[in-house]
Design an enzyme around this catalytic site. Structure first.
Site, short mmCIF file in Angstrom:
data_model
loop_
_atom_site.label_atom_id
_atom_site.label_comp_id
_atom_site.label_asym_id
_atom_site.label_seq_id
_atom_site.Cartn_x
_atom_site.Cartn_y
_atom_site.Cartn_z
N ASN A 52 0.84 -1.21 0.00
CA ASN A 52 0.00 0.00 0.00
C ASN A 52 0.87 1.26 0.00
O ASN A 52 0.60 2.23 -0.71
CB ASN A 52 -0.91 0.04 1.23
N GLU B 234 5.59 -5.61 9.27
CA GLU B 234 4.80 -6.75 8.81
C GLU B 234 5.65 -7.78 8.08
O GLU B 234 5.12 -8.65 7.38
CB GLU B 234 3.66 -6.25 7.90
N GLY C 250 -6.15 10.28 13.92
CA GLY C 250 -7.51 9.96 13.49
C GLY C 250 -8.26 11.23 13.11
O GLY C 250 -7.75 12.08 12.36
N ASP D 29 -14.39 3.20 4.17
CA ASP D 29 -13.50 2.11 4.60
C ASP D 29 -12.15 2.74 4.95
O ASP D 29 -11.49 3.32 4.08
CB ASP D 29 -13.36 1.11 3.43
N ALA E 15 -6.03 1.11 4.83
CA ALA E 15 -4.94 1.72 4.04
C ALA E 15 -4.90 3.24 4.10
O ALA E 15 -4.07 3.85 3.42
CB ALA E 15 -4.94 1.25 2.58
N ALA E 16 -5.74 3.86 4.92
CA ALA E 16 -5.68 5.32 5.04
C ALA E 16 -4.32 5.74 5.62
O ALA E 16 -3.68 6.69 5.14
CB ALA E 16 -6.81 5.84 5.90
N GLY E 17 -3.88 5.02 6.65
CA GLY E 17 -2.58 5.33 7.25
C GLY E 17 -1.44 5.09 6.27
O GLY E 17 -0.46 5.86 6.23
N ASP E 18 -1.55 4.04 5.48
CA ASP E 18 -0.50 3.74 4.48
C ASP E 18 -0.46 4.84 3.41
O ASP E 18 0.61 5.24 2.94
CB ASP E 18 -0.79 2.39 3.81
N GLY F 239 -11.55 -0.69 0.10
CA GLY F 239 -10.35 -1.46 -0.22
C GLY F 239 -9.07 -0.77 0.16
O GLY F 239 -9.06 0.37 0.65
#
Ligand code: RIB
Length: 296
Positions: free
Chosen positions: A42, A136, A213, A237, A240-243, A278
């Site tokens: 991501n 990860e 946030g 959704d 992946a917002a942080g990514d 997604g």
């Protein structure tokens, strides 16, 4: 300035649910979809869509075609990936009606990266280039040390929090990009307002980029503290917002733009990601981010 992202690639299996499954509960999802994800992938895609020069170091198994294609579609060389005998990493993601998620990851090939391969990828970096890593894959302590030894700018996104995370040689990180949960784990501080200072006291070398946030984000280094609010959107959704934030923030840094501009671009990009379903499919292009920044 070029960027090497060494990190995970996952096949995300996404299940919309009325609420997250509780202990002992069998829960019917209201749908199912599968798409490219993984924190490393991501972030690489976010960097590429932001216009950065990025290579990706990681591994997939024989079933990793979807992830190779995602890299190719973003203009990133999938031929540099290691081919593993293990299955590709995958994630099981529940998404509730408020757009929040609950994620289980199975490392697969992400947990068996080899030093020889990573070394060869690092050989393609010049001093001052950015090495971006998340938590990860295996070999994190080695990657952090090796990044410093090679005089790279080491950017660490300590996600997800794992029991061994506090024992990593985080003194080698030049930039910590983290959220409140990760900030609490690394600083021992529960009040987000005090986290940047607490993190900088523990890791004096690191510039701290803390996302908060709905309260936006704050960046702090030895000379400045810069804050940015969110761009309000309807949350579909948050995956992946942080990514996305991380990739856009570093892309702007690699262009040597002011921190305030990097925070605005990263926040706009994250807002667009939150408004779509997604992981990889939700990451906006540079054009979309610039349009939002210009109020179009
Ligand atoms: O940060 C979101 C990502 O976490 C998902 O794409 C999933 O694969 C997990 O790695």
């Amino acid at each position: 300035m070029k960027i090497l992202c060494a990190g995970s690639l996952n096949i995300d299996r996404v299940y919309p649910v009325p609420h997250f499954a509780r202990a002992g509960e069998t829960l019917a999802s209201t749908g199912f979809s599968q798409a490219a994800g993984g924190k490393g992938l991501n972030q690489t895609i976010a960097l590429a869509r932001a216009g950065a020069s990025v290579r990706h170091a990681g591994a997939v198994g024989e079933d990793g075609g979807l992830l190779r294609q995602a890299l190719r579609d973003a203009g990133v060389d999938d031929g540099l990936l290691a081919q593993s005998a293990l299955p590709t990493g995958h994630a099981i993601i529940q998404v509730d009606p408020a757009g929040q998620n609950s994620i289980i990851v199975s490392a697969g090939a992400n947990g068996a990266l080899e030093r020889e391969y990573l070394s060869a990828m690092l050989d393609g970096c010049a001093p001052g280039d950015i090495l971006l890593v998340q938590n990860e894959t295996n070999e994190l302590p080695w990657l952090l040390r090796e990044g410093r030894r090679r005089r790279l700018t080491v950017a660490f996104n300590p996600s997800p929090v794992t029991p061994d995370l506090p024992g990593y040689p985080l003194d080698y990180a030049d930039i910590l990009i983290l959220n409140e949960i990760e900030g609490a784990a690394l600083s021992g501080e529960s009040d987000p307002a005090r986290m940047p200072a607490a993190l900088r006291a523990r890791y004096p070398r690191a510039r701290v980029m803390l996302t908060l946030g709905g309260d936006g984000c704050v960046y702090e280094d030895a000379g400045q503290t810069v804050r940015q609010g969110i761009f309000p959107v309807k949350t579909v959704d948050t995956t992946a917002a942080g990514d996305t934030f991380c990739g856009y923030f570093l892309a702007w840094l690699a262009e040597e733009r002011p921190i305030a501009e990097a925070l605005r671009a990263a926040s706009a990009a994250a807002a667009l990601a939150v408004s779509r379903p997604g992981a990889v499919p939700s990451i906006p292009t540079r054009r979309e981010v610039l349009d939002l920044l210009r109020g179009r």
